[in-house]
Design a protein around this motif. Structure first.
Motif, PDB file in Angstrom:
ATOM      1  N   SER A  97       0.807  -1.210   0.000  1.00 39.70           N
ATOM      2  CA  SER A  97       0.000   0.000   0.000  1.00 39.70           C
ATOM      3  C   SER A  97       0.845   1.266   0.000  1.00 39.70           C
ATOM      4  O   SER A  97       0.327   2.362  -0.131  1.00 39.70           O
ATOM      5  CB  SER A  97      -0.920   0.004   1.224  1.00 39.70           C
ATOM      6  N   GLU A  98       2.144   1.117   0.168  1.00 42.40           N
ATOM      7  CA  GLU A  98       3.023   2.279   0.213  1.00 42.40           C
ATOM      8  C   GLU A  98       3.758   2.452  -1.112  1.00 42.40           C
ATOM      9  O   GLU A  98       3.844   1.537  -1.927  1.00 42.40           O
ATOM     10  CB  GLU A  98       4.050   2.129   1.341  1.00 42.40           C
ATOM     11  N   MET A  99       4.316   3.633  -1.313  1.00 41.63           N
ATOM     12  CA  MET A  99       5.090   3.886  -2.521  1.00 41.63           C
ATOM     13  C   MET A  99       6.382   3.078  -2.491  1.00 41.63           C
ATOM     14  O   MET A  99       7.101   3.061  -1.501  1.00 41.63           O
ATOM     15  CB  MET A  99       5.421   5.373  -2.621  1.00 41.63           C
ATOM     16  N   ILE A 100       6.658   2.352  -3.558  1.00 44.09           N
ATOM     17  CA  ILE A 100       7.908   1.610  -3.655  1.00 44.09           C
ATOM     18  C   ILE A 100       9.026   2.582  -4.026  1.00 44.09           C
ATOM     19  O   ILE A 100       8.906   3.367  -4.960  1.00 44.09           O
ATOM     20  CB  ILE A 100       7.796   0.492  -4.711  1.00 44.09           C
ATOM     21  N   ILE A 101      10.081   2.539  -3.278  1.00 42.86           N
ATOM     22  CA  ILE A 101      11.196   3.461  -3.508  1.00 42.86           C
ATOM     23  C   ILE A 101      11.981   3.018  -4.732  1.00 42.86           C
ATOM     24  O   ILE A 101      12.450   1.885  -4.808  1.00 42.86           O
ATOM     25  CB  ILE A 101      12.109   3.522  -2.278  1.00 42.86           C
ATOM     26  N   ILE A 102      12.088   3.905  -5.701  1.00 37.45           N
ATOM     27  CA  ILE A 102      12.780   3.607  -6.952  1.00 37.45           C
ATOM     28  C   ILE A 102      14.201   4.167  -6.897  1.00 37.45           C
ATOM     29  O   ILE A 102      14.451   5.239  -6.372  1.00 37.45           O
ATOM     30  CB  ILE A 102      12.013   4.215  -8.141  1.00 37.45           C
ATOM     31  N   GLY A 103      15.111   3.426  -7.451  1.00 35.90           N
ATOM     32  CA  GLY A 103      16.499   3.883  -7.471  1.00 35.90           C
ATOM     33  C   GLY A 103      17.086   3.968  -6.076  1.00 35.90           C
ATOM     34  O   GLY A 103      17.847   4.890  -5.775  1.00 35.90           O
ATOM     35  N   LEU A 104      16.755   2.999  -5.233  1.00 37.18           N
ATOM     36  CA  LEU A 104      17.159   3.051  -3.835  1.00 37.18           C
ATOM     37  C   LEU A 104      18.675   3.094  -3.675  1.00 37.18           C
ATOM     38  O   LEU A 104      19.205   3.807  -2.839  1.00 37.18           O
ATOM     39  CB  LEU A 104      16.588   1.832  -3.115  1.00 37.18           C
ATOM     40  N   LYS A 105      19.377   2.320  -4.485  1.00 36.28           N
ATOM     41  CA  LYS A 105      20.825   2.217  -4.324  1.00 36.28           C
ATOM     42  C   LYS A 105      21.557   3.437  -4.861  1.00 36.28           C
ATOM     43  O   LYS A 105      22.689   3.698  -4.478  1.00 36.28           O
ATOM     44  CB  LYS A 105      21.333   0.951  -5.013  1.00 36.28           C
ATOM     45  N   GLU A 106      20.930   4.178  -5.777  1.00 37.33           N
ATOM     46  CA  GLU A 106      21.610   5.308  -6.389  1.00 37.33           C
ATOM     47  C   GLU A 106      21.184   6.643  -5.800  1.00 37.33           C
ATOM     48  O   GLU A 106      21.878   7.651  -5.961  1.00 37.33           O
ATOM     49  CB  GLU A 106      21.339   5.332  -7.895  1.00 37.33           C
ATOM     50  N   GLN A 107      20.049   6.660  -5.132  1.00 35.89           N
ATOM     51  CA  GLN A 107      19.481   7.938  -4.725  1.00 35.89           C
ATOM     52  C   GLN A 107      20.349   8.648  -3.684  1.00 35.89           C
ATOM     53  O   GLN A 107      20.846   8.034  -2.752  1.00 35.89           O
ATOM     54  CB  GLN A 107      18.084   7.708  -4.127  1.00 35.89           C
ATOM     55  N   GLN A 108      20.513   9.952  -3.859  1.00 32.40           N
ATOM     56  CA  GLN A 108      21.237  10.780  -2.902  1.00 32.40           C
ATOM     57  C   GLN A 108      20.246  11.612  -2.119  1.00 32.40           C
ATOM     58  O   GLN A 108      19.144  11.886  -2.604  1.00 32.40           O
ATOM     59  CB  GLN A 108      22.239  11.689  -3.624  1.00 32.40           C
ATOM     60  N   TYR A 109      20.664  12.000  -0.953  1.00 37.42           N
ATOM     61  CA  TYR A 109      19.760  12.777  -0.116  1.00 37.42           C
ATOM     62  C   TYR A 109      20.559  13.879   0.572  1.00 37.42           C
ATOM     63  O   TYR A 109      21.634  13.614   1.099  1.00 37.42           O
ATOM     64  CB  TYR A 109      19.120  11.863   0.939  1.00 37.42           C
ATOM     65  N   ALA A 110      20.052  15.091   0.561  1.00 41.42           N
ATOM     66  CA  ALA A 110      20.771  16.208   1.183  1.00 41.42           C
ATOM     67  C   ALA A 110      19.792  17.095   1.930  1.00 41.42           C
ATOM     68  O   ALA A 110      18.619  17.189   1.568  1.00 41.42           O
ATOM     69  CB  ALA A 110      21.507  17.021   0.123  1.00 41.42           C
ATOM     70  N   THR A 111      20.269  17.727   2.959  1.00 43.15           N
ATOM     71  CA  THR A 111      19.436  18.686   3.689  1.00 43.15           C
ATOM     72  C   THR A 111      20.340  19.765   4.280  1.00 43.15           C
ATOM     73  O   THR A 111      21.562  19.635   4.271  1.00 43.15           O
ATOM     74  CB  THR A 111      18.615  17.984   4.794  1.00 43.15           C
ATOM     75  N   ARG A 112      19.742  20.811   4.806  1.00 41.81           N
ATOM     76  CA  ARG A 112      20.515  21.947   5.331  1.00 41.81           C
ATOM     77  C   ARG A 112      19.830  22.477   6.584  1.00 41.81           C
ATOM     78  O   ARG A 112      18.605  22.470   6.674  1.00 41.81           O
ATOM     79  CB  ARG A 112      20.590  23.049   4.282  1.00 41.81           C
ATOM     80  N   ILE A 113      20.635  22.910   7.508  1.00 41.76           N
ATOM     81  CA  ILE A 113      20.073  23.521   8.712  1.00 41.76           C
ATOM     82  C   ILE A 113      20.887  24.750   9.062  1.00 41.76           C
ATOM     83  O   ILE A 113      22.116  24.748   8.939  1.00 41.76           O
ATOM     84  CB  ILE A 113      20.048  22.526   9.894  1.00 41.76           C
ATOM     85  N   LYS A 162      26.463  32.824  13.290  1.00 42.21           N
ATOM     86  CA  LYS A 162      25.735  31.944  12.392  1.00 42.21           C
ATOM     87  C   LYS A 162      26.587  30.721  12.064  1.00 42.21           C
ATOM     88  O   LYS A 162      27.762  30.841  11.747  1.00 42.21           O
ATOM     89  CB  LYS A 162      25.378  32.702  11.116  1.00 42.21           C
ATOM     90  N   VAL A 163      25.959  29.550  12.140  1.00 42.10           N
ATOM     91  CA  VAL A 163      26.607  28.309  11.725  1.00 42.10           C
ATOM     92  C   VAL A 163      25.649  27.578  10.800  1.00 42.10           C
ATOM     93  O   VAL A 163      24.471  27.389  11.133  1.00 42.10           O
ATOM     94  CB  VAL A 163      26.966  27.409  12.926  1.00 42.10           C
ATOM     95  N   VAL A 164      26.133  27.182   9.636  1.00 45.87           N
ATOM     96  CA  VAL A 164      25.310  26.471   8.653  1.00 45.87           C
ATOM     97  C   VAL A 164      25.948  25.124   8.376  1.00 45.87           C
ATOM     98  O   VAL A 164      27.157  25.046   8.140  1.00 45.87           O
ATOM     99  CB  VAL A 164      25.184  27.279   7.338  1.00 45.87           C
ATOM    100  N   MET A 165      25.133  24.069   8.400  1.00 45.50           N
ATOM    101  CA  MET A 165      25.633  22.721   8.116  1.00 45.50           C
ATOM    102  C   MET A 165      24.818  22.105   7.000  1.00 45.50           C
ATOM    103  O   MET A 165      23.589  22.133   7.020  1.00 45.50           O
ATOM    104  CB  MET A 165      25.557  21.834   9.370  1.00 45.50           C
ATOM    105  N   ASN A 166      25.506  21.540   6.025  1.00 46.84           N
ATOM    106  CA  ASN A 166      24.861  20.866   4.904  1.00 46.84           C
ATOM    107  C   ASN A 166      25.389  19.430   4.859  1.00 46.84           C
ATOM    108  O   ASN A 166      26.603  19.216   4.829  1.00 46.84           O
ATOM    109  CB  ASN A 166      25.169  21.595   3.595  1.00 46.84           C
ATOM    110  N   VAL A 167      24.486  18.451   4.853  1.00 45.38           N
ATOM    111  CA  VAL A 167      24.871  17.039   4.874  1.00 45.38           C
ATOM    112  C   VAL A 167      24.320  16.338   3.639  1.00 45.38           C
ATOM    113  O   VAL A 167      23.146  16.498   3.295  1.00 45.38           O
ATOM    114  CB  VAL A 167      24.348  16.326   6.140  1.00 45.38           C
ATOM    115  N   THR A 168      25.173  15.595   2.963  1.00 50.14           N
ATOM    116  CA  THR A 168      24.764  14.837   1.789  1.00 50.14           C
ATOM    117  C   THR A 168      25.164  13.377   1.971  1.00 50.14           C
ATOM    118  O   THR A 168      26.324  13.079   2.250  1.00 50.14           O
ATOM    119  CB  THR A 168      25.423  15.380   0.501  1.00 50.14           C
ATOM    120  N   SER A 169      24.197  12.477   1.813  1.00 48.55           N
ATOM    121  CA  SER A 169      24.462  11.043   1.905  1.00 48.55           C
ATOM    122  C   SER A 169      24.589  10.478   0.498  1.00 48.55           C
ATOM    123  O   SER A 169      23.831  10.841  -0.402  1.00 48.55           O
ATOM    124  CB  SER A 169      23.331  10.339   2.656  1.00 48.55           C
TER     125      SER A 169
END
Length: 319
Positions: free
Chosen positions: A156-172, A179-186
């Motif tokens: 019933s959930e969305m199947i994750i496509i390209g799981l092994k290749e997908q990159q993910y990034a966020t910023r805080i 001021k301190v800014v951190m950006n993380v990319t997996s």
């Protein structure tokens, strides 16, 4: 008491010693007796089940939340007293071996797992009944692996496509005196057991002190019973990055290895699930953290550790 030994063993179907849906589970029950033994019933059972239990204090009372689900339950009867209780069936003296065979249902079932307040087990249990007062039992668990390629995603959930290749990034960004800014990319979202992943951290440090990124693996176990939920979390230190000096910006890369023994993520059990997150924490003027989703996939498995087989030896005690 003439029954001296009772044990149940199974035959491996692969080098890892694991079983999956559709496999044939065969083995033998061994009984050693010191003389002819009357038996009412003698059988072996194969079971797959999930069980959740926890206790919650509510005022002066303690409430127990419990639920269980049976995936399969088979019985193979070796001996049954046709006269229903007179013990006319007899096992001869000495060592007796009784073979058995079951076919595990070819349906989606979760892998063997033991968490804080619940477990998923697959087992064999032999039971020899001489009378209502004299019942001998022995049990052994066998490791089970799901065939589901993505046990973390239900139909019933969305199947994750390209799981092994997908990159993910966020910023805080956060502000105190500076001021301190951190950006993380997996490097990727899905990582196999025993595999390594690359994590990049970019930090703009405008504060007056040195800050250091620290990496954690966050585990989240969720259990459900009687319309209630309970969560158990655990954090493991992954490693520490390079310090970033005051009033500088710097990028650092860390290679993080997933332990081969780490249990894969799963969602295909209605009473429990296992999730992971990658957490990067930055100590500084005001501690901050970023959590990225992480899916642990089944890798090239080595032989799994299993609970030792439990045999029963009976001895006459002289008082």
């Amino acid at each position: 008491m003439t029954v001296k030994h009772l044990s149940v063993d199974y035959n491996k179907v692969n080098e890892q010693g694991t079983f999956s849906p559709g496999d044939t589970l065969s083995g033998r029950v061994t009984v050693v007796t010191s003389g002819g033994t009357k038996v009412q019933c003698f059988l072996v059972k194969a079971k797959g089940k999930a069980k959740v239990t926890w206790h919650k204090q509510e005022g002066q009372a303690t409430r127990t939340h419990e639920d269980k689900r049976k995936y399969f339950h088979f019985e193979h009867i070796f001996i049954q007293d046709k006269n229903k209780g007179d013990g006319s069936e007899i096992i001869r003296s000495g060592r007796n071996v009784y073979p058995f065979s079951f076919v595990i249902p070819n349906t989606d079932m979760p892998s063997s797992y033991e968490g804080k307040w619940g477990k998923i087990t697959y087992s064999l249990q032999a039971q020899l009944t001489q009378s209502i007062w004299l019942v001998h039992k022995t049990k052994t668990e066998f490791p089970f692996l799901t065939k589901s390629e993505f046990p973390f995603a239900s139909k019933s959930e969305m199947i994750i496509i390209g799981l092994k290749e997908q990159q993910y990034a966020t910023r805080i960004s956060f502000y105190g005196s500076a001021k301190v800014v951190m950006n993380v990319t997996s490097e990727k979202l899905g990582v196999k057991q025993g595999e390594a992943m690359v994590v990049s951290v970019e930090v703009l440090n405008d504060s007056a002190r040195t800050v250091t990124p620290t990496f954690y693996l966050c585990e989240k176990q969720t259990f459900a019973a009687q319309s209630e939920r309970i969560v158990h979390t655990n954090e493991t230190l992954f490693g520490t990055g390079d310090p970033i000096a005051a009033e500088t910006s710097q990028s650092t890369t860390k290679v993080l290895s997933i332990r081969p023994q780490l249990h894969p993520s799963f969602f295909n059990c209605c009473m429990m699930r296992l999730e992971y997150r990658l957490k990067v924490r930055l100590d500084g003027p005001r501690d901050a953290e970023i959590k990225l989703p992480l899916v642990i996939l089944l890798g090239s498995t080595k032989p799994l550790q299993q609970k030792p087989k439990r045999s029963i030896w009976f001895k006459n005690l002289t008082i």
